[in-house]
Write a protein that holds these residues in place. Structure first.
Motif, PDB file in Angstrom:
ATOM      1  N   PRO A 129       0.831  -1.212   0.000  1.00 54.29           N
ATOM      2  CA  PRO A 129       0.000   0.000   0.000  1.00 54.29           C
ATOM      3  C   PRO A 129       0.868   1.265   0.000  1.00 54.29           C
ATOM      4  O   PRO A 129       1.778   1.389   0.821  1.00 54.29           O
ATOM      5  CB  PRO A 129      -0.796  -0.122   1.307  1.00 54.29           C
ATOM      6  N   LEU A 130       0.576   2.159  -0.933  1.00 55.48           N
ATOM      7  CA  LEU A 130       1.422   3.339  -1.141  1.00 55.48           C
ATOM      8  C   LEU A 130       1.187   4.391  -0.052  1.00 55.48           C
ATOM      9  O   LEU A 130       0.091   4.958   0.044  1.00 55.48           O
ATOM     10  CB  LEU A 130       1.118   3.945  -2.520  1.00 55.48           C
ATOM     11  N   PRO A 131       2.211   4.705   0.773  1.00 56.00           N
ATOM     12  CA  PRO A 131       2.037   5.722   1.812  1.00 56.00           C
ATOM     13  C   PRO A 131       2.084   7.135   1.210  1.00 56.00           C
ATOM     14  O   PRO A 131       2.903   7.419   0.345  1.00 56.00           O
ATOM     15  CB  PRO A 131       3.246   5.500   2.742  1.00 56.00           C
ATOM     16  N   ILE A 132       1.201   7.987   1.685  1.00 56.42           N
ATOM     17  CA  ILE A 132       1.168   9.385   1.247  1.00 56.42           C
ATOM     18  C   ILE A 132       1.020  10.252   2.489  1.00 56.42           C
ATOM     19  O   ILE A 132       0.081  10.059   3.273  1.00 56.42           O
ATOM     20  CB  ILE A 132      -0.003   9.627   0.266  1.00 56.42           C
ATOM     21  N   GLU A 133       1.958  11.187   2.686  1.00 53.63           N
ATOM     22  CA  GLU A 133       1.854  12.096   3.839  1.00 53.63           C
ATOM     23  C   GLU A 133       0.963  13.272   3.454  1.00 53.63           C
ATOM     24  O   GLU A 133       1.147  13.885   2.392  1.00 53.63           O
ATOM     25  CB  GLU A 133       3.235  12.591   4.291  1.00 53.63           C
ATOM     26  N   VAL A 134      -0.002  13.579   4.312  1.00 57.38           N
ATOM     27  CA  VAL A 134      -1.052  14.545   3.977  1.00 57.38           C
ATOM     28  C   VAL A 134      -1.240  15.520   5.151  1.00 57.38           C
ATOM     29  O   VAL A 134      -1.205  15.119   6.324  1.00 57.38           O
ATOM     30  CB  VAL A 134      -2.382  13.783   3.708  1.00 57.38           C
ATOM     31  N   ILE A 135      -1.463  16.797   4.811  1.00 54.90           N
ATOM     32  CA  ILE A 135      -1.841  17.797   5.821  1.00 54.90           C
ATOM     33  C   ILE A 135      -3.204  17.378   6.394  1.00 54.90           C
ATOM     34  O   ILE A 135      -4.123  17.069   5.613  1.00 54.90           O
ATOM     35  CB  ILE A 135      -1.973  19.196   5.148  1.00 54.90           C
ATOM     36  N   PRO A 136      -3.358  17.335   7.733  1.00 55.33           N
ATOM     37  CA  PRO A 136      -4.580  16.748   8.314  1.00 55.33           C
ATOM     38  C   PRO A 136      -5.894  17.275   7.738  1.00 55.33           C
ATOM     39  O   PRO A 136      -6.805  16.495   7.457  1.00 55.33           O
ATOM     40  CB  PRO A 136      -4.431  17.072   9.807  1.00 55.33           C
ATOM     41  N   MET A 137      -6.015  18.598   7.510  1.00 57.19           N
ATOM     42  CA  MET A 137      -7.312  19.131   7.047  1.00 57.19           C
ATOM     43  C   MET A 137      -7.658  18.662   5.627  1.00 57.19           C
ATOM     44  O   MET A 137      -8.808  18.742   5.195  1.00 57.19           O
ATOM     45  CB  MET A 137      -7.335  20.667   7.093  1.00 57.19           C
ATOM     46  N   ALA A 138      -6.672  18.148   4.902  1.00 55.24           N
ATOM     47  CA  ALA A 138      -6.896  17.743   3.499  1.00 55.24           C
ATOM     48  C   ALA A 138      -7.208  16.257   3.369  1.00 55.24           C
ATOM     49  O   ALA A 138      -7.335  15.752   2.248  1.00 55.24           O
ATOM     50  CB  ALA A 138      -5.666  18.094   2.670  1.00 55.24           C
ATOM     51  N   ARG A 139      -7.348  15.553   4.481  1.00 51.01           N
ATOM     52  CA  ARG A 139      -7.443  14.090   4.440  1.00 51.01           C
ATOM     53  C   ARG A 139      -8.539  13.588   3.484  1.00 51.01           C
ATOM     54  O   ARG A 139      -8.278  12.765   2.603  1.00 51.01           O
ATOM     55  CB  ARG A 139      -7.709  13.552   5.861  1.00 51.01           C
ATOM     56  N   SER A 140      -9.749  14.094   3.641  1.00 54.79           N
ATOM     57  CA  SER A 140     -10.862  13.568   2.829  1.00 54.79           C
ATOM     58  C   SER A 140     -10.710  13.980   1.370  1.00 54.79           C
ATOM     59  O   SER A 140     -10.969  13.195   0.455  1.00 54.79           O
ATOM     60  CB  SER A 140     -12.198  14.065   3.371  1.00 54.79           C
ATOM     61  N   HIS A 141     -10.289  15.221   1.162  1.00 49.89           N
ATOM     62  CA  HIS A 141     -10.082  15.706  -0.216  1.00 49.89           C
ATOM     63  C   HIS A 141      -9.050  14.849  -0.933  1.00 49.89           C
ATOM     64  O   HIS A 141      -9.271  14.384  -2.060  1.00 49.89           O
ATOM     65  CB  HIS A 141      -9.632  17.175  -0.182  1.00 49.89           C
TER      66      HIS A 141
END
Ligand code: 5RP
Length: 216
Positions: A129-141
Motif C-alpha cells: 500500500p502506497l504511503p502518502i503524507e497529507v496535511i490533516p485538514m486535506a485528508r478527505s479531499h
C-alpha cells in the motif's frame, strides 16, 4: 536465513560505501542494522543527517553526531531501506511513515544506496500500500483524488508523522508509470509527499538473498 538476517546482510554490504564525510541515514528495521554497524566505524565519519526522530535517537545512543541538513550541504551518500523496488530502482517507501524527510535527504545526496531483503524486489510497484503524507485538514479531499487515480486509501489511524501530519495508505495501486504517478499525486493540494521515489530513484540497490548479496 530469515528476513531480518537478509536485511542485516544488505546493511553490512552498505558499510563498504561509507567513506568519510557526513552520511544521510534513512529509517526502518533494515536501517537499524546499518546504524548499529555504522557505530563501529563512526570514527571514519563527521556525523549523520537523520531522516526521522527514531533514527536520530538510535544514532544518539551509539554516539554518532547528528548534523542538521541545513548545515551539512550536499551529502555524498544516503543509505535507506524500501518497501518495494523495481529493477529500475524506482521505490515505494514510507512504511515507517518517514517518507518526506527521507525524500528530502535522498534529494540532497549525490548517491542513494538502497538496502533491502530480496522480497522487496517486484516487477510492478503497488502491491505494498502506497504511503502518502497529507496535511490533516486535506485528508478527505486527498482520499477522494486517490480514488480517482484507482487507489483505495486507508487512513493510518493513531499515527502522526514527525512533521505533524497524517498518512493515507493507498491500496490496489498498480503503478506502471512511477514518475508520472509520483508527479500526479504530489500535485494534489494537501499532499506533502508520496512514497513513490522515481523522480529521484535509488542509484544502487543492495539485496540480501539466500545466496549472499545481489547488487543492482
Ligand atoms: C520508512 C521506510 C523504510 O525504509 C521502509 O518502510 C522499509 O522498512 P524496513 O527496513 O523496516 O523493511 O521507508 O519510512
Amino acid at each position: 536465513m530469515n528476513q531480518d538476517e537478509l536485511k542485516r546482510v544488505a546493511a553490512e554490504a552498505a558499510i563498504d560505501y561509507v567513506d568519510g564525510g557526513i552520511i544521510g541515514v534513512g529509517t526502518g528495521s533494515t536501517i537499524n542494522h546499518f546504524i548499529d554497524l555504522l557505530a563501529k566505524v563512526k570514527h571514519k565519519i563527521d556525523g549523520a543527517v537523520s531522516s526521522s526522530e527514531a533514527s536520530t535517537e538510535r544514532m544518539r545512543t551509539h554516539g554518532i553526531p547528528i548534523i542538521d541538513l541545513n548545515a551539512a550541504g550536499e551529502l555524498d551518500l544516503y543509505v535507506d531501506g524500501a518497501d518495494e523496488s523495481t529493477k529500475n530502482l524506482h521505490l515505494i517507501k514510507g512504511g515507517g511513515g518517514a517518507l518526506t524527510r527521507e525524500k528530502i535527504v535522498a534529494g540532497a545526496s549525490r548517491k542513494f544506496v538502497c538496502i533491502a531483503d530480496v522480497s522487496k524486489l517486484v516487477s510492478v510497484l503497488g502491491e505494498f500500500p502506497l504511503p502518502i503524507e497529507v496535511i490533516p485538514m486535506a485528508r478527505s479531499h486527498v482520499a477522494r483524488q486517490l480514488v480517482k487515480l484507482g487507489g483505495t486509501p486507508v487512513w493510518r489511524e493513531n499515527f502522526t508523522t514527525d512533521n505533524g501530519n497524517i498518512i493515507l495508505d493507498a491500496h490496489n495501486m498498480r503503478i506502471l508509470e512511477p514518475r508520472k504517478m509520483e508527479q500526479e499525486i504530489n500535485n494534489i493540494a494537501g499532499v506533502v509527499t508520496t512514497g513513490i521515489f522515481a523522480i529521484r530513484p535509488a542509484d544502487v540497490l543492495i539485496l540480501g538473498t539466500e545466496e549472499g548479496i545481489k547488487t543492482l
